[in-house]
Motif scaffolding. Structure first.
Motif, PDB file in Angstrom:
ATOM      1  N   LEU A 216      -3.258 -10.885   2.683  1.00 27.66           N
ATOM      2  CA  LEU A 216      -1.916 -11.276   3.225  1.00 27.66           C
ATOM      3  C   LEU A 216      -1.021 -10.161   3.128  1.00 27.66           C
ATOM      4  O   LEU A 216       0.164 -10.325   3.779  1.00 27.66           O
ATOM      5  N   SER A 217      -1.234  -9.294   2.269  1.00 31.88           N
ATOM      6  CA  SER A 217      -0.432  -8.192   2.439  1.00 31.88           C
ATOM      7  C   SER A 217      -0.141  -7.424   3.826  1.00 31.88           C
ATOM      8  O   SER A 217      -1.000  -7.296   4.639  1.00 31.88           O
ATOM      9  N   PRO A 218       1.128  -7.034   4.067  1.00 29.96           N
ATOM     10  CA  PRO A 218       1.473  -6.347   5.362  1.00 29.96           C
ATOM     11  C   PRO A 218       0.839  -4.941   5.303  1.00 29.96           C
ATOM     12  O   PRO A 218       0.826  -4.403   6.365  1.00 29.96           O
ATOM     13  N   PHE A 219       0.329  -4.414   4.128  1.00 29.35           N
ATOM     14  CA  PHE A 219      -0.232  -3.169   4.252  1.00 29.35           C
ATOM     15  C   PHE A 219      -1.768  -3.016   4.160  1.00 29.35           C
ATOM     16  O   PHE A 219      -2.541  -2.298   3.686  1.00 29.35           O
ATOM     17  N   ALA A 220      -2.417  -4.472   4.469  1.00 29.28           N
ATOM     18  CA  ALA A 220      -3.754  -4.587   4.050  1.00 29.28           C
ATOM     19  C   ALA A 220      -4.685  -3.464   4.964  1.00 29.28           C
ATOM     20  O   ALA A 220      -5.401  -2.868   4.654  1.00 29.28           O
ATOM     21  N   ASP A 221      -4.149  -3.307   6.287  1.00 27.67           N
ATOM     22  CA  ASP A 221      -4.865  -2.346   7.169  1.00 27.67           C
ATOM     23  C   ASP A 221      -4.909  -0.988   6.566  1.00 27.67           C
ATOM     24  O   ASP A 221      -5.602  -0.178   6.565  1.00 27.67           O
ATOM     25  N   ASP A 222      -3.700  -0.589   6.195  1.00 24.15           N
ATOM     26  CA  ASP A 222      -3.316   0.697   5.556  1.00 24.15           C
ATOM     27  C   ASP A 222      -4.255   0.821   4.179  1.00 24.15           C
ATOM     28  O   ASP A 222      -4.869   2.149   3.922  1.00 24.15           O
TER      29      ASP A 222
END
Length: 313
Positions: free
Chosen positions: A72-78
């Motif tokens: 759910l983190s906005p940085f998951a892709d990164d």
């Protein structure tokens, strides 16, 4: 050695939970040096911060360790790209489906172990290519499912062919042996490592865990569909009181915003979110991570020895 120790290249089948704000590089390295698998929590941190954690952990250990990514983190892709670039040994995931990342992770040689709270989700993760699943029961601290470890683990074991790691309510050798008897190949421990000497956690938080009794763990936010297990304090009393008045999800989230940091960093034991599992009542002292692992493994050996030859016949 068993399936999990072989898969991860570790000495003991003990994994450290990816606890946000708690599981940073010092704790992860200490657990890995102690023969388990240390895990750095990605939480809601960005890639630059987690990169620093990974590199600092490598200065402290040459053993395998993992990173936990909350999807759910906005940085998951990164973060997923980061663990590929940094060639981290393993990834554990929570709060979402890691399916779109698994192929790239495995192509990079990274072991993928999603946390699951149901049989259906475990089967889905196996079909998606996960190397193992972490079946976490409702005894665990933090965000939880509804099924207990005692019931979830054997059902997941029966449903999938990949190794199952048991989590939730495990803090000593007795709990670990119970998990193995249910068919697990390893255990994930969170609450007990929260009070490890290497855990950079406010002493007030650690002291509350060590002092906890069998009824000090409560669950808040069931009405939201995302319940959270914590230790009782003034914050939980206010939340549970407002839940009876049919508080909104927005109110609940506002009351909880920033409270985990309050507990871990500021040591606010009254209005911080003291995430801990029901196993807190089994945690009686602060020890090094290596001593915790040795105590768990020694406890397992003692239980097996006490069974004698009867159960082998």
């Amino acid at each position: 050695m068993n399936d999990i120790t072989k898969l991860l290249g570790i000495r003991h089948p003990v994994l450290q939970g990816g606890m946000a704000w708690v599981a940073e590089h010092r704790l992860a390295a200490a657990v890995s040096n102690g023969g388990g698998l240390g895990v750095i929590a990605g939480g809601s941190a960005d890639a630059d911060f987690v990169r620093g954690q990974i590199r600092q952990a490598r200065e402290l250990t040459d053993k395998p360790f993992g990173v936990n990514v909350m999807l759910l983190s906005p940085f998951a892709d990164d973060l997923m790209q980061l663990v590929i670039d940094e060639k981290v040994s393993a990834v554990t995931t929570g709060a979402g489906n890691p399916g779109k990342y698994i192929e790239a992770l495995k192509a990079a040689g990274i072991i993928v172990m999603p946390v699951v709270a149901s049989v259906a989700y475990a089967k889905r993760m196996e079909r998606g290519g996960a190397d193992a699943v972490i079946a976490e029961g409702s005894e665990a601290g933090g965000h939880i499912g509804e099924t207990t470890t005692m019931n979830l683990v054997p059902q997941v074991v029966d449903a999938v062919s990949i190794p199952v790691i048991a989590a939730g309510g495990i803090a000593d050798g007795r709990g670990a042996v119970a998990a193995f008897m249910l068919g697990a190949k390893g255990v994930q421990v969170g609450t007990r490592f929260l009070v490890a000497k290497e855990a950079v956690v406010a002493q007030e938080y650690k002291d509350r865990v060590i002092a906890a009794g069998d009824t000090d763990s409560v669950v808040t936010g069931r009405f939201t569909g995302h319940p959270v297990r914590v230790l009782r304090n003034k914050l939980t009393r206010e939340i549970l009181s407002k839940e009876k008045e049919e508080m909104s999800i927005e109110e609940f989230e506002e009351m909880l915003s920033g409270t985990l940091r309050k507990a871990v960093v500021e040591g606010d034991a009254d209005y911080g979110s003291l995430m801990a599992g029901q196993s807190a009542a089994l945690v009686t002292k602060e020890q090094s991570a290596a001593d915790i692992i040795e105590d768990i493994v020694g406890g397992m050996r003692a239980v097996y020895a006490s069974l004698g030859d009867y159960y082998a016949k």
